[in-house]
Design an enzyme around this catalytic site. Structure first.
Site, PDB file in Angstrom:
ATOM      1  CE  LYS A 152     -18.105  51.836  23.441  1.00  0.00           C
ATOM      2  NZ  LYS A 152     -17.625  53.035  24.179  1.00  0.00           N
ATOM      3  CE  LYS A 250     -14.531  54.663  29.764  1.00  0.00           C
ATOM      4  NZ  LYS A 250     -14.586  54.867  28.294  1.00  0.00           N
TER       5      LYS A 250
END
Length: 337
Positions: A152, A250
């Site tokens: 990230k 997703k």
């Protein structure tokens, strides 16, 4: 389909430790759990929504409340796509319909999804949340046995490249991808990509903010670029080619496994790679993604690993892989509520 009884509960999931991405820090996650029951067969599903869309617990509850009659009428999964919009509420109901249908048919979900054999364990990425380079390197080192890591980033170019360098130094063995979480500007891309190439990074996910996709027109990256927040549902794929190389599907964004399978097929038609990702959730939320992961190029389904406590029975993480057994979800057994 016979009339169903719909029940909805909510859970606040405590994280084992804070999880930081660009512009956001998670300390807990709220999820909605749907159960559909006809007195003999039962189906369950979990939805977390997408925080950056305002699709929170209150919104998911309101979506379920306004469509309760239509859901209890027993729609097909395809009909559900017209009843609820993409998002966490539809994801939860869609998963419940899959499991309910499997129980009623006496077949496991994987068979209903058209897979030829029982799904084996699949390699998944494990996520290194944003922190200091030293802390992130320590986290990466702690993923013993991992074959794939996703880092990230926060949009701070020099710091982000230092983070990647520190991780690559301690984990030269793994496939490495990075997630910009919409944190970068178009002017950053050349320097960002050049730095990532130096550290043998294989994927750059969502570097620019949703709504700025046109800035990628004509951009030629040495690393494949994946769209996440930019590619929410099937409708978004029409403009994906030429901007993205990979579609990150997703289920909380697109509204469930039913639409996820449609997105995967459309991505293949467009010549794009398929990735399946997840929001933070329990094993119940991860299991439908595991089915989709069987036909994906990249799998990022480590959501339960961030929790202080998961459901039991749970998915299994071992040697860098994920396995969601039939005891977790979708066994095809009749399960009376």
């Amino acid at each position: 389909m016979s009339r169903l009884q719909l029940s909805v509960t909510t859970q606040s999931l405590r994280l084992a430790q804070p999880f930081r991405i660009s512009g956001y820090v998670f300390e807990s996650a709220d999820v909605l759990v749907v159960t559909l029951d006809d007195g003999v067969h039962r189906g369950r599903g979990e939805g977390a929504g997408a925080y950056y869309l305002g699709d929170d617990l209150a919104h998911m509850r309101s979506e379920i409340d306004r469509t309760r009659d239509a859901i209890e009428a027993g729609p097909t999964r395809e009909e559900l796509r017209a009843i609820l919009p993409p998002g966490g509420a539809r994801n939860a109901v869609d998963a419940a319909l899959w499991e309910f249908e499997a129980a009623r048919a006496g077949q496991p979900v994987w068979a209903l999804a058209g897979l030829a054999s029982p799904p084996p364990p699949i390699v998944t990425t494990f996520t290194v949340s944003a922190d200091t380079p030293e802390a992130m390197a320590a986290m990466a080192r702690g993923y013993v046995g991992a074959k794939s890591l996703k880092v990230k980033l926060t949009g701070e170019l020099e710091l982000d490249l230092a983070r990647v360098a520190a991780i690559r130094q301690v984990r030269p063995d793994v496939w490495l991808g990075v997630d910009g979480n919409q944190g970068f500007a178009r002017a950053d891309l050349d320097a960002l990509v050049a730095g990532l190439v130096t550290h043998n990074v294989s994927l750059l996910e969502q570097p620019l903010a949703r709504g700025r996709e046109a800035e990628l027109d004509g951009y030629r990256s040495a690393i494949p670029i994946a769209g996440d927040e930019s590619l929410l549902s099937l409708a978004d794929l029409a403009d994906a080619k030429g901007r993205f190389d990979v579609v990150n599907i997703k289920l909380d964004k697109c509204g469930g496994l039913t639409e996820g399978l449609l997105m995967a097929a459309e991505a293949r038609r467009l010549g794009l790679g398929v990735m399946v990702g997840t929001m933070i959730g329990t094993s119940l939320a991860t299991a439908p993604g595991f089915v989709l992961g069987q036909i994906a190029d990249l799998v990022d389904l480590d959501g339960p690993t961030f929790l202080a406590q998961d459901h039991t029975p749970s998915v299994v993480y071992a040697d860098g892989t994920l396995y969601a057994g039939p005891e977790v979800w979708g066994s095809g057994m009749a399960t009376a509520a």
